[in-house]
Design an enzyme around this catalytic site. Structure first.
Site, mmCIF file in Angstrom:
data_model
loop_
_atom_site.group_PDB
_atom_site.id
_atom_site.type_symbol
_atom_site.label_atom_id
_atom_site.label_comp_id
_atom_site.label_asym_id
_atom_site.label_seq_id
_atom_site.Cartn_x
_atom_site.Cartn_y
_atom_site.Cartn_z
ATOM 1 N NE ARG A 40 39.463 63.609 81.520
ATOM 2 C CZ ARG A 40 38.546 63.893 80.598
ATOM 3 N NH1 ARG A 40 38.918 64.474 79.456
ATOM 4 N NH2 ARG A 40 37.278 63.592 80.794
ATOM 5 C CG HIS A 65 33.382 54.109 87.380
ATOM 6 N ND1 HIS A 65 34.483 54.606 86.702
ATOM 7 C CD2 HIS A 65 32.549 55.169 87.569
ATOM 8 C CE1 HIS A 65 34.330 55.910 86.519
ATOM 9 N NE2 HIS A 65 33.164 56.272 87.019
ATOM 10 C CG HIS A 92 32.297 56.154 82.519
ATOM 11 N ND1 HIS A 92 31.086 55.660 82.968
ATOM 12 C CD2 HIS A 92 32.638 57.136 83.397
ATOM 13 C CE1 HIS A 92 30.701 56.319 84.057
ATOM 14 N NE2 HIS A 92 31.641 57.208 84.348
#
Length: 359
Positions: free
Chosen positions: A294, A226, A283
């Protein structure tokens, strides 16, 4: 300075153009830093900043609060949701069927809203509110500094022409924390138990929800490709890989994490404000086959809903043949653009809806 990245992910038989992550030291002399930022925005729509002025304690406190929230049982986290769009969300991204392998908190980036939302997020709402406000204030100032350097690099006399859009008290900026649970247990011998996920596989099948997309055999999409609709995104993550950006020639570039620095993304609105001279970067986050979690924190710098997005006359796109109307996009308000954003899928191109057909 440009720092080399690991190997790109190839598509077909094309060969990628050599790529490095532009890294800009904000302690450099202003004219030099401004030129480097403009070049990075033109060439990549993405860069890393060092000597950014955000105190490590401000970052560490915000990270501790986020870790505390995401470590709780699902039943407790659900009290902060559902995300409509603000609040706690899991797997569902937006309103149009996009899904990812993550959970998140999305918050309005203003003191009053943060204070109210903290009551459902934290056992100590006052502390969470103070910590979040300190972090948002620091990264907002960083975004304003970058936008003023951009104006200087573009030789615009009014250096606040972009920064005043987000320093406006009615700005529509938001703050998001994404948490990507690990895919495997620490012994790497069994799939990790996703007890963070309130939608088990059986429930997904009953509701005819498609499984999460994969990339290769040992990873899957944490957050699909997106662009960001706002002006700028200021991202900070922990030391776990996963972020990838798409180069202009269509290759996915892994971005090495750096928990001490910030990454900056050009958003769709900035692309329009610069008449296409800057391009918003596509990205995604790929959840790798890792037992480490993460976590990333993003400040999305946006103007007020009634603010007009239109390129100032000083900015020309070098690729356009001059005409009576050389603007690629017709003027629109942030509120109008936001309506389009909410009506489309994650990977759709939103700016196409505002192109001047005379181009």
């Amino acid at each position: 300075m440009v720092v080399a990245t690991p190997n790109t992910l190839r598509r077909g038989n094309k060969k990628p153009t050599p790529f490095g992550i532009p890294t800009i030291d904000l302690s450099e002399e202003k004219s030099k830093a401004s030129e480097m930022i403009v070049k990075a925005c033109e060439d990549y729509g993405f860069f890393k900043v060092t000597n950014h002025g955000v105190h490590k304690k401000v970052i560490a406190r915000m990270e501790r609060e986020a870790v505390d929230f995401f470590s709780r049982p699902v039943s407790q986290k659900r009290r902060a949701g559902p995300a409509t769009p603000f609040g706690y969300g899991c797997k569902n991204i937006g309103f149009n069927g996009d899904k990812g392998d993550l959970e998140y908190i999305l918050l309005e980036a203003n003191p009053l809203s943060l204070s109210q939302r903290s009551k459902t997020i934290s056992k100590d709402p006052y502390t969470f509110s103070c910590v979040a406000n300190d972090y948002v204030s620091a990264v907002k100032n960083l975004a304003c500094d970058i936008l003023e350097l951009v104006a200087e690099g573009l030789r615009i006399q009014d250096k606040s022409i972009f920064s005043k859009l987000i320093s406006d008290s009615q700005n529509d900026s938001c703050f998001r924390i994404n948490h990507y649970p690990p895919l495997t247990a620490p012994n790497h011998q069994q799939e990790f138990n996703h007890n963070w996920d309130p939608s088990p596989v059986e429930e997904d099948r009953r509701l005819h929800i498609s499984p999460l997309p994969t990339v290769g055999s040992k990873s899957r999409i944490g957050f699909g490709e997106h662009t960001d609709p706002q002006i700028l995104t200021i991202l900070r993550s922990n030391d776990v890989n996963g972020l990838q950006i798409c180069s202009h020639d269509g290759f996915w570039i892994p971005v090495p994490p750096d928990p001490n620095e910030f990454f900056v993304f050009v958003g769709d609105s900035f692309q329009a404000l610069t008449n296409g001279r800057f391009t918003s970067v596509r990205h995604r986050v790929v959840a790798m086959n890792s037992w480490k979690t993460r976590m990333s924190m993003m400040y999305f710098a946006a103007p007020a809903l009634d603010a007009w997005i239109s390129a100032p006359p000083q900015i020309k796109n070098k690729s356009i043949i001059p005409t009576n109307n050389s603007n690629i996009y017709r003027p629109f308000t942030w509120g109008q653009f936001k309506q389009i954003v909410y009506s489309l899928r994650l990977a759709d191109s939103r700016l196409d809806h505002f192109k001047n057909h005379t181009q």
